[in-house]
Structure formats: C-alpha cells, structure tokens
Write a protein that holds these residues in place. Structure first.
Motif, short mmCIF file in Angstrom:
data_model
loop_
_atom_site.label_atom_id
_atom_site.label_comp_id
_atom_site.label_asym_id
_atom_site.label_seq_id
_atom_site.Cartn_x
_atom_site.Cartn_y
_atom_site.Cartn_z
N VAL A 1 -12.77 -5.86 2.70
CA VAL A 1 -11.45 -5.40 2.27
C VAL A 1 -10.47 -5.61 3.41
O VAL A 1 -10.85 -5.65 4.58
CB VAL A 1 -11.46 -3.91 1.85
CG1 VAL A 1 -12.25 -3.70 0.58
CG2 VAL A 1 -12.02 -3.03 2.98
N SER B 1 -2.67 -6.86 -10.22
CA SER B 1 -3.74 -5.86 -10.30
C SER B 1 -4.75 -6.14 -9.19
O SER B 1 -4.55 -7.04 -8.37
CB SER B 1 -4.42 -5.91 -11.68
OG SER B 1 -4.99 -7.19 -11.90
N TRP B 2 -5.82 -5.36 -9.19
CA TRP B 2 -6.88 -5.53 -8.19
C TRP B 2 -8.04 -6.30 -8.81
O TRP B 2 -8.28 -6.23 -10.01
CB TRP B 2 -7.37 -4.18 -7.68
CG TRP B 2 -6.29 -3.35 -7.07
CD1 TRP B 2 -5.75 -2.20 -7.58
CD2 TRP B 2 -5.61 -3.60 -5.84
NE1 TRP B 2 -4.78 -1.73 -6.74
CE2 TRP B 2 -4.67 -2.56 -5.66
CE3 TRP B 2 -5.70 -4.60 -4.88
CZ2 TRP B 2 -3.82 -2.50 -4.56
CZ3 TRP B 2 -4.86 -4.54 -3.77
CH2 TRP B 2 -3.94 -3.50 -3.62
N ARG B 3 -8.78 -7.02 -7.96
CA ARG B 3 -9.89 -7.82 -8.45
C ARG B 3 -10.96 -7.94 -7.37
O ARG B 3 -10.66 -7.89 -6.18
CB ARG B 3 -9.39 -9.21 -8.86
CG ARG B 3 -10.47 -10.21 -9.25
CD ARG B 3 -9.89 -11.40 -9.99
NE ARG B 3 -9.66 -11.07 -11.39
CZ ARG B 3 -9.15 -11.93 -12.28
NH1 ARG B 3 -8.81 -13.14 -11.91
NH2 ARG B 3 -8.99 -11.57 -13.53
N GLN C 1 -3.49 0.93 -10.85
CA GLN C 1 -4.32 -0.27 -10.78
C GLN C 1 -3.60 -1.52 -11.23
O GLN C 1 -4.08 -2.63 -10.99
CB GLN C 1 -5.59 -0.06 -11.62
CG GLN C 1 -6.44 1.10 -11.12
CD GLN C 1 -7.78 1.19 -11.82
OE1 GLN C 1 -8.39 0.19 -12.17
NE2 GLN C 1 -8.26 2.40 -12.01
N SER D 1 -5.29 -1.46 3.59
CA SER D 1 -4.87 -1.73 2.21
C SER D 1 -5.41 -0.64 1.29
O SER D 1 -6.29 0.15 1.68
CB SER D 1 -5.40 -3.09 1.75
OG SER D 1 -6.82 -3.06 1.64
N MET E 1 -12.70 -7.52 -2.13
CA MET E 1 -11.74 -6.90 -3.05
C MET E 1 -10.32 -7.11 -2.53
O MET E 1 -10.06 -6.96 -1.34
CB MET E 1 -12.02 -5.40 -3.21
CG MET E 1 -11.06 -4.71 -4.17
SD MET E 1 -11.44 -2.94 -4.36
CE MET E 1 -10.06 -2.42 -5.39
N GLY E 2 -9.41 -7.47 -3.42
CA GLY E 2 -8.02 -7.66 -3.05
C GLY E 2 -7.15 -7.79 -4.28
O GLY E 2 -7.61 -7.55 -5.41
N MET E 3 -5.90 -8.17 -4.07
CA MET E 3 -5.03 -8.40 -5.21
C MET E 3 -5.54 -9.60 -6.02
O MET E 3 -6.07 -10.55 -5.46
CB MET E 3 -3.59 -8.62 -4.75
CG MET E 3 -2.91 -7.35 -4.33
SD MET E 3 -1.15 -7.54 -3.94
CE MET E 3 -1.25 -8.36 -2.34
N ARG E 4 -5.37 -9.52 -7.32
CA ARG E 4 -5.94 -10.54 -8.22
C ARG E 4 -5.53 -11.95 -7.81
O ARG E 4 -6.37 -12.85 -7.77
CB ARG E 4 -5.51 -10.25 -9.65
CG ARG E 4 -6.01 -11.29 -10.66
CD ARG E 4 -5.63 -10.89 -12.08
NE ARG E 4 -4.18 -10.76 -12.20
CZ ARG E 4 -3.59 -10.13 -13.21
NH1 ARG E 4 -4.31 -9.57 -14.16
NH2 ARG E 4 -2.28 -10.05 -13.27
N THR F 1 0.83 -1.20 0.00
CA THR F 1 0.00 0.00 0.00
C THR F 1 0.87 1.25 0.00
O THR F 1 0.62 2.20 -0.73
CB THR F 1 -0.92 0.00 1.24
OG1 THR F 1 -1.81 -1.10 1.14
CG2 THR F 1 -1.72 1.28 1.32
N PRO G 1 -7.38 -1.04 -1.34
CA PRO G 1 -8.84 -1.22 -1.50
C PRO G 1 -9.64 -0.64 -0.34
O PRO G 1 -10.73 -0.10 -0.54
CB PRO G 1 -8.99 -2.73 -1.59
CG PRO G 1 -7.71 -3.19 -2.20
CD PRO G 1 -6.66 -2.31 -1.58
#
Length: 302
Positions: free
Chosen positions: A174, A148-150, A249, A178, A218-221, A6, A180
């Motif tokens: 979330v 990326s984020w997912r 992103q 972080s 939501m978090g890292m892919r 972050t 997100p």
C-alpha cells in the motif's frame, strides 16, 4: 495529491492581500490559450513523457482547449499539505513562494481550470468553526469520472481475493499515508497490520509484487489498472472484493475554477459534458487501459 486525497476522504467519512488576479472567460479567449492545472508525476492521470503532458487529465485538457479553439498549456501542480492549499495556490490566490517578478501580479502562476478535484457537496460547502466557507473562493464543477479502490494480486500466490481477510495471511503493498494504508493496519482489529507493507507510491508497490516480495497491491482503481496495463502479466488479476468498514469507497472527480470565473466554467463544462455523452471520455480512459465509470450525476439519469 495522494495525501490530499486521503485528507479529503477522511473528512468526508468522519482578506485577499497580495491576491493574484485571475483570468475571466474573455481574457482566456483573447489570449489564445487555456492553462489546465494537472498534478505533476501522477500517472495515469497526468505526467510528462518526452517533454509532453500525457495522461487522462492531460488528454481531457487538450480536448477542452481544442473545442474552444485555444492552445493547451499545462500548469503543473506540486501537491501541498492539503487540497485546500492546492486550490488556493493554483486556482484563486497563488503560492506565497511565487516571486517571479518578470510577470505582473495579474499574471502570476495560476491555472484557469484545475483537474482532478473531488466533486462532493459536503466538501465543497464545508465551513470553518466561525461559519465561514472553507472553499468560498472556488467553484467545483463538471464531474467527469467516478473513482474507487481496487486490489491487484498475484494468482501464483493467492488463488482469489473475494475478501480482504485473506491478507491476514498474505503480504499486500500500500502507499504510505494513504487511506488503504490506514485501512490495512486498522480494519478487523488490526489483524492485517503485520502484512501491510508501505511504499512511496503504487508504482513502487507494484514493482515489489513483480519481484515476489508482496502478493498483492491496493490503490486507486485507475492506478491499479494502469500498472496491470503496462505489466501485461497474465498472473496478475483484479480482486472482486469489497472493503467493509472502510467508509467512502467511491467518489466523483471533477474540476475547479475561481468563483468569479463562472462563464469560463460553463464553457468548459459544456465540452466535458459532450465528451461524456458521446463516449469520447470513455475512449480516453481505454487508451490508457483504465476502467471508466460514469460519475453519479450521469448514473442518476440513466
């Protein structure tokens, strides 16, 4: 690591006294082993299972060691306050609390190579107010993945997630502190703030979605993919949305060595480059149920 990521993303958006001596290429080869720095308890990237190091970064480290005809030794990293601290403690200087007198100064606990370091020119060459380089003792090299984020969501609660605006009306989990988390409480004038539920990590947030306490996570892919891969629940889907006003992103991840280890870096980079070009890298990610995206360096040449 999560807090340190972050900090890195927020930055990109908006005297050797007592120094530990590191190992040069010849030292690594003659020793018969290579120490690979892995973040502790950070699935699906690196974690322990039945006493063994597993996860995509551990698998990459094992292949680096094998290609160099060396023994793989994990060097477990507990994240400090920021990424610069992690690099100092584990790559070029050593932690001030490492008082293991059973080993000489030159053999204190350092990794030969550290995994999962942002491959970002702005971060790598960032300067102090005095003009000195923040990371002058470290070389960041060998990008091997784009992250990326997912969002994952429960299709029994939400028909689709084509925009994050849906979370004005649905609770989403979330990870605390972080990006997100910051995004969900501040984007769109804070209209999603009341529906943003904060958890220790993505795993805990996902378990609350399984219990019906939140409708999405939501978090890292890779973390989201890993949770879906383990859950194998057809009710959980992946959102197709973007994240307006979020800033950075997507980002590339690579490795780090001490700045005087360039020969070792070249040897490691050659192994990783071959893994990417032959498709071996993608197979490692598939093994853990993860989506693999080439880092920008390789996308640019396609």
């Amino acid at each position: 690591m999560r807090c340190n990521l972050t900090a890195f993303l927020l930055v990109t958006c908006l005297a050797f006294a007592g120094q530990v001596q590191a190992r040069y290429y010849d030292d690594v080869i003659s020793s018969g082993y290579i120490s690979i720095g892995l973040y502790r308890n950070f699935p699906p990237y690196s974690f322990e299972q039945n006493g063994q190091a597993v996860g995509v970064d551990a698998e990459i480290g094992k292949r680096i060691a094998k290609a160099m005809d060396l023994e793989f030794r994990p060097h477990w990293i507990t994240p400090d306050e920021n990424l610069e601290d992690d690099l100092r403690n584990n790559v070029w200087k050593g932690h001030y609390l490492d008082k293991d007198d059973s080993q000489p100064l030159a053999m204190k606990k350092l990794a030969d190579v550290m995994m999962r370091v942002p491959y970002d020119r702005e971060f790598a060459f960032r300067q102090e107010s005095t003009g000195e380089m923040v990371n002058e003792h470290v070389v960041m090299f060998g990008p091997y993945q784009r992250e990326s984020w997912r969002i994952a969501f429960d299709s029994r609660k939400i028909e689709e997630v084509s925009t994050v605006a849906v979370f004005q009306y649905h609770p989403i989990g979330v990870e605390i502190d972080s990006l997100p988390a910051f995004y969900m409480v501040s984007a769109f004038g804070g209209r999603m703030r009341d529906n943003a539920h904060h958890f220790t990590n993505v795993d805990e947030a996902f378990r609350h979605m399984q219990k019906g306490k939140v409708d999405a996570v939501m978090g890292m892919r890779a973390e989201i993919d890993w949770q879906l891969f383990q859950a194998k629940d057809p009710s959980f889907h992946i959102g197709e949305n973007g994240f307006p006003m979020m800033g950075k992103q997507k980002w590339d991840l690579g490795m780090a060595i001490k700045s005087t280890y360039r020969q070792l870096g070249y040897a490691v980079e050659e192994v990783v480059d071959r893994m990417i070009r032959t498709g071996e890298m993608e197979k490692i990610y598939q093994q853990y149920g993860l989506t693999y995206e080439l880092p920008g360096l390789y996308q640019d040449v396609k």
